[in-house]
Motif scaffolding. Structure first.
Motif, mmCIF file in Angstrom:
data_model
loop_
_atom_site.group_PDB
_atom_site.id
_atom_site.type_symbol
_atom_site.label_atom_id
_atom_site.label_comp_id
_atom_site.label_asym_id
_atom_site.label_seq_id
_atom_site.Cartn_x
_atom_site.Cartn_y
_atom_site.Cartn_z
ATOM 1 N N ALA A 1 0.826 -1.211 0.000
ATOM 2 C CA ALA A 1 0.000 0.000 0.000
ATOM 3 C C ALA A 1 0.858 1.257 0.000
ATOM 4 C CB ALA A 1 -0.925 0.002 1.210
ATOM 5 N N LEU A 2 1.941 1.237 0.782
ATOM 6 C CA LEU A 2 2.836 2.390 0.840
ATOM 7 C C LEU A 2 3.477 2.654 -0.521
ATOM 8 C CD1 LEU A 2 4.359 4.566 2.422
ATOM 9 C CD2 LEU A 2 6.071 2.829 3.015
ATOM 10 N N ALA A 3 3.927 1.586 -1.183
ATOM 11 C CA ALA A 3 4.545 1.736 -2.502
ATOM 12 C C ALA A 3 3.545 2.291 -3.512
ATOM 13 C CB ALA A 3 5.088 0.390 -2.976
ATOM 14 N N VAL A 4 2.299 1.816 -3.452
ATOM 15 C CA VAL A 4 1.259 2.312 -4.356
ATOM 16 C C VAL A 4 1.020 3.797 -4.142
ATOM 17 C CG1 VAL A 4 -1.226 2.232 -4.818
ATOM 18 C CG2 VAL A 4 0.082 0.117 -4.726
ATOM 19 N N MET A 5 0.959 4.242 -2.882
ATOM 20 C CA MET A 5 0.722 5.648 -2.588
ATOM 21 C C MET A 5 1.847 6.531 -3.115
ATOM 22 S SD MET A 5 -2.201 5.877 -1.338
ATOM 23 C CE MET A 5 -2.062 7.622 -1.017
#
Length: 234
Positions: free
Chosen positions: A71-75
């Motif tokens: 999720a962090l990478a996507v953001m």
């Protein structure tokens, strides 16, 4: 371009609207984000799985860690692509620099279109740690006397406050729109935070003398301020 006011949207609506607008200029954004999530999740799972422990607890920690890292990478990726798409949509539009300047963080105050020509050459004013920053966008030849005039007016009222000029554009000595905010924020800090309030009060007096002026005609880009948290990946 969307006519919705980003500041009136919920956080979920802002994300959806930002994604919709980004997808218009970056059709493969969905696949890119999916691939980013999968790769980051796999890496995250492997990292947490190698930590001491094991059994069911190890599986739970690894899965949760994988989801969080994905999720962090996507953001992060989404924020960068969305910001790039937003600048691409605004490029060349009257008032694009003013819209971009709303991305400045707390401690900066922007006043759009304090001066302009009939040809829609515009000067915006930013008050912040560097002092006064006059940001011009439009034809460089027409902006030169406009910026000089505004510099003199501000120096008469704020004679001890530094006044700097930035011209947005692709020409020599100009700053491309996507680099505008970064360029302004990197200017030398010459004013203490406690002094900024006094500067703002004094420029209000200057604006009162100038009177109310009509904004130039033509479409103005939607402000990025309401979505800047999304664009930064927060």
């Amino acid at each position: 371009m969307s006519q919705l006011d980003p500041s009136s949207m919920s956080r979920r609506q802002q994300y959806l609207e930002t994604y919709r607008l980004t997808r218009q200029s970056d059709p493969r954004i969905g696949l890119l984000l999916l691939g980013t999530f999968v790769v980051a999740a796999v890496v995250g799972f492997a990292i947490f799985w190698l930590l001491p422990g094991g059994g069911i607890f190890g599986w739970i920690i690894s899965v949760v860690g994988a989801l969080l890292l994905g999720a962090l990478a996507v953001m992060i990726v989404f924020g960068r692509r969305a910001q790039r798409a937003a600048y691409a949509r605004m490029e060349g539009q009257p008032g694009a620099a003013a819209a971009a300047l709303t991305m400045l963080r707390r401690g900066w105050t922007t006043e759009p279109a304090i001066a302009f020509t009939k040809q829609q050459d515009v000067v915006h004013r930013v008050v912040g740690p560097p002092g006064i920053v006059l940001v011009g966008e439009g034809n460089a030849n027409r902006l030169r006397p406009l910026l000089t005039d505004q510099r003199k007016k501000h120096e008469r009222v704020l004679y001890e406050v530094p006044v700097q000029e930035v011209v947005v554009g692709a020409g020599e000595g100009q700053v491309p729109l996507p680099k505008l905010v970064r360029t302004v924020m990197k200017l030398d800090r010459k004013v203490k935070p406690a002094e900024i309030t006094d500067i703002l009060n004094r420029v209000k007096a200057l604006d009162a003398q100038r009177g109310k002026i009509p904004l130039p005609k033509g479409p103005m880009p939607t402000s990025m301020k309401g979505m800047r948290g999304n664009l930064r990946g927060r």
